[in-house]
Design a protein around this motif. Structure first.
Motif, mmCIF file in Angstrom:
data_model
loop_
_atom_site.group_PDB
_atom_site.id
_atom_site.type_symbol
_atom_site.label_atom_id
_atom_site.label_comp_id
_atom_site.label_asym_id
_atom_site.label_seq_id
_atom_site.Cartn_x
_atom_site.Cartn_y
_atom_site.Cartn_z
ATOM 1 N N ARG A 108 29.731 -6.706 4.948
ATOM 2 C CA ARG A 108 30.527 -6.292 3.792
ATOM 3 C C ARG A 108 30.956 -7.492 2.972
ATOM 4 N NH1 ARG A 108 33.936 -3.463 7.398
ATOM 5 N NH2 ARG A 108 35.696 -4.373 6.309
ATOM 6 N N GLN A 109 31.309 -8.586 3.630
ATOM 7 C CA GLN A 109 31.741 -9.781 2.910
ATOM 8 C C GLN A 109 30.598 -10.392 2.102
ATOM 9 O OE1 GLN A 109 33.361 -12.201 6.040
ATOM 10 N NE2 GLN A 109 35.338 -11.163 6.004
ATOM 11 N N LYS A 110 29.367 -10.219 2.558
ATOM 12 C CA LYS A 110 28.205 -10.753 1.849
ATOM 13 C C LYS A 110 27.696 -9.803 0.762
ATOM 14 C CE LYS A 110 26.472 -13.485 5.716
ATOM 15 N NZ LYS A 110 25.347 -13.659 6.660
ATOM 16 N N SER A 111 28.225 -8.590 0.715
ATOM 17 C CA SER A 111 27.750 -7.586 -0.235
ATOM 18 C C SER A 111 28.469 -7.721 -1.569
ATOM 19 C CB SER A 111 27.979 -6.181 0.337
ATOM 20 O OG SER A 111 27.285 -6.037 1.553
ATOM 21 N N HIS A 112 27.777 -7.301 -2.637
ATOM 22 C CA HIS A 112 28.362 -7.380 -3.977
ATOM 23 C C HIS A 112 27.662 -6.386 -4.901
ATOM 24 C CE1 HIS A 112 24.877 -10.053 -4.021
ATOM 25 N NE2 HIS A 112 24.775 -9.740 -5.304
ATOM 26 N N ALA A 113 28.315 -6.083 -6.003
ATOM 27 C CA ALA A 113 27.719 -5.255 -7.053
ATOM 28 C C ALA A 113 26.952 -6.177 -8.004
ATOM 29 C CB ALA A 113 28.812 -4.491 -7.796
ATOM 30 N N MET A 114 26.147 -5.621 -8.878
ATOM 31 C CA MET A 114 25.341 -6.427 -9.795
ATOM 32 C C MET A 114 26.191 -7.301 -10.717
ATOM 33 S SD MET A 114 22.158 -6.270 -9.171
ATOM 34 C CE MET A 114 21.478 -6.931 -10.679
ATOM 35 N N ALA A 139 33.674 -2.429 -2.057
ATOM 36 C CA ALA A 139 34.939 -1.962 -1.493
ATOM 37 C C ALA A 139 35.199 -2.644 -0.158
ATOM 38 C CB ALA A 139 34.913 -0.450 -1.316
ATOM 39 N N ASP A 140 36.424 -3.043 0.050
ATOM 40 C CA ASP A 140 36.814 -3.720 1.282
ATOM 41 C C ASP A 140 37.594 -2.734 2.136
ATOM 42 O OD1 ASP A 140 37.249 -5.639 3.181
ATOM 43 O OD2 ASP A 140 38.909 -6.584 2.124
ATOM 44 N N PHE A 141 36.950 -2.207 3.184
ATOM 45 C CA PHE A 141 37.588 -1.236 4.054
ATOM 46 C C PHE A 141 38.154 -1.933 5.266
ATOM 47 C CE2 PHE A 141 35.104 1.683 1.599
ATOM 48 C CZ PHE A 141 35.860 2.816 1.589
ATOM 49 N N PRO A 142 39.211 -1.483 5.823
ATOM 50 C CA PRO A 142 40.015 -0.375 5.317
ATOM 51 C C PRO A 142 40.862 -0.802 4.138
ATOM 52 C CG PRO A 142 41.023 -1.283 7.275
ATOM 53 C CD PRO A 142 39.712 -2.014 7.078
ATOM 54 N N LEU A 143 41.198 0.171 3.310
ATOM 55 C CA LEU A 143 42.019 -0.113 2.148
ATOM 56 C C LEU A 143 43.446 -0.467 2.530
ATOM 57 C CD1 LEU A 143 40.740 2.697 -0.242
ATOM 58 C CD2 LEU A 143 40.129 0.265 -0.248
ATOM 59 N N ALA A 144 43.900 0.029 3.660
ATOM 60 C CA ALA A 144 45.246 -0.259 4.135
ATOM 61 C C ALA A 144 45.218 -0.406 5.654
ATOM 62 C CB ALA A 144 46.214 0.864 3.756
ATOM 63 N N VAL A 145 46.059 -1.251 6.140
ATOM 64 C CA VAL A 145 46.136 -1.450 7.584
ATOM 65 C C VAL A 145 47.563 -1.153 8.014
ATOM 66 C CG1 VAL A 145 45.932 -3.102 9.466
ATOM 67 C CG2 VAL A 145 44.348 -3.222 7.533
ATOM 68 N N GLU A 200 16.698 22.472 6.485
ATOM 69 C CA GLU A 200 15.400 21.838 6.721
ATOM 70 C C GLU A 200 15.023 20.995 5.511
ATOM 71 O OE1 GLU A 200 10.818 23.135 7.679
ATOM 72 O OE2 GLU A 200 12.445 24.501 8.227
ATOM 73 N N GLY A 201 14.617 19.769 5.767
ATOM 74 C CA GLY A 201 14.233 18.865 4.685
ATOM 75 C C GLY A 201 15.382 18.043 4.126
ATOM 76 N N ASP A 202 16.631 18.372 4.503
ATOM 77 C CA ASP A 202 17.792 17.595 4.058
ATOM 78 C C ASP A 202 17.898 16.320 4.882
ATOM 79 O OD1 ASP A 202 18.428 19.526 2.206
ATOM 80 O OD2 ASP A 202 20.010 20.427 3.414
ATOM 81 N N ASP A 203 18.574 15.327 4.325
ATOM 82 C CA ASP A 203 18.704 14.046 5.013
ATOM 83 C C ASP A 203 20.115 13.500 4.799
ATOM 84 O OD1 ASP A 203 17.928 11.784 6.428
ATOM 85 O OD2 ASP A 203 16.938 10.846 4.713
ATOM 86 N N LEU A 204 20.743 13.063 5.874
ATOM 87 C CA LEU A 204 22.054 12.408 5.840
ATOM 88 C C LEU A 204 21.968 11.222 6.773
ATOM 89 C CD1 LEU A 204 25.073 12.126 5.154
ATOM 90 C CD2 LEU A 204 25.542 13.854 6.910
ATOM 91 N N ARG A 205 22.244 10.026 6.235
ATOM 92 C CA ARG A 205 22.116 8.805 7.027
ATOM 93 C C ARG A 205 23.410 8.012 6.991
ATOM 94 N NH1 ARG A 205 16.073 6.547 6.044
ATOM 95 N NH2 ARG A 205 15.044 8.583 6.099
ATOM 96 N N PHE A 206 23.704 7.330 8.093
ATOM 97 C CA PHE A 206 24.878 6.480 8.208
ATOM 98 C C PHE A 206 24.407 5.075 8.568
ATOM 99 C CE2 PHE A 206 26.307 10.741 8.969
ATOM 100 C CZ PHE A 206 27.554 10.797 8.380
ATOM 101 N N TYR A 207 24.680 4.116 7.701
ATOM 102 C CA TYR A 207 24.329 2.718 7.946
ATOM 103 C C TYR A 207 25.604 1.953 8.266
ATOM 104 C CZ TYR A 207 19.890 3.973 5.795
ATOM 105 O OH TYR A 207 18.691 4.569 5.502
ATOM 106 N N HIS A 208 25.658 1.370 9.453
ATOM 107 C CA HIS A 208 26.842 0.630 9.872
ATOM 108 C C HIS A 208 26.961 -0.649 9.053
ATOM 109 C CE1 HIS A 208 29.220 -2.030 12.601
ATOM 110 N NE2 HIS A 208 29.959 -0.938 12.597
ATOM 111 N N LEU A 209 28.157 -0.899 8.528
ATOM 112 C CA LEU A 209 28.420 -2.110 7.746
ATOM 113 C C LEU A 209 29.404 -2.985 8.517
ATOM 114 C CD1 LEU A 209 28.887 -0.526 4.197
ATOM 115 C CD2 LEU A 209 26.826 -1.587 5.153
ATOM 116 N N CYS A 210 28.908 -4.020 9.144
ATOM 117 C CA CYS A 210 29.795 -4.920 9.870
ATOM 118 C C CYS A 210 30.645 -5.704 8.875
ATOM 119 C CB CYS A 210 28.989 -5.869 10.758
ATOM 120 S SG CYS A 210 28.010 -7.077 9.851
ATOM 121 N N CYS A 211 31.704 -6.306 9.359
ATOM 122 C CA CYS A 211 32.623 -7.057 8.512
ATOM 123 C C CYS A 211 31.890 -8.160 7.761
ATOM 124 C CB CYS A 211 33.750 -7.626 9.354
ATOM 125 S SG CYS A 211 35.028 -8.429 8.383
ATOM 126 N N GLU A 212 31.051 -8.899 8.455
ATOM 127 C CA GLU A 212 30.304 -9.991 7.813
ATOM 128 C C GLU A 212 29.354 -9.449 6.739
ATOM 129 O OE1 GLU A 212 27.145 -13.476 9.006
ATOM 130 O OE2 GLU A 212 28.525 -12.763 10.539
#
Length: 92
Positions: free
Chosen positions: A72-78, A84-90, A58-70
């Motif tokens: 992820r490509q627009k995302s970056h670190a500071m 990270a580009d998933f999957p790491l291997a195909v 009770e009171g715990d929280d776990l969330r999953f945010y879907h990251l589409c390919c586009e």
């Protein structure tokens, strides 16, 4: 393959370790309570939800945010590195 950002706030240390280990089997830990994970199907995501649910109190929280390919490509670190580009291997 679908990629999600999984974030949690879990009060109990033991439960938090179990959820982190479970998420770690599906991806990379990017912060203490944040993982970038990949699943092959909606069924695999549902199994992950079911396994994680047993460690949430009770009171715990776990969330999953879907990251589409586009998204992820627009995302970056500071420091301007791409995230990270998933999957790491195909497998073909």
């Amino acid at each position: 393959m679908q990629t999600y950002l999984a974030c949690f706030d879990i009060q109990d240390d033991r439960h938090r370790r179990h959820v982190a280990a479970l998420l770690g089997k599906h991806g990379l830990r990017v912060q203490k309570s944040v993982f970038e994970i990949s699943v092959r199907s909606p069924e695999q995501l549902q199994k992950l939800h079911t396994r994680a649910q047993r460690w949430l109190g009770e009171g715990d929280d776990l969330r999953f945010y879907h990251l589409c390919c586009e998204c992820r490509q627009k995302s970056h670190a500071m420091d301007a590195r791409p995230v990270a580009d998933f999957p790491l291997a195909v497998m073909l």
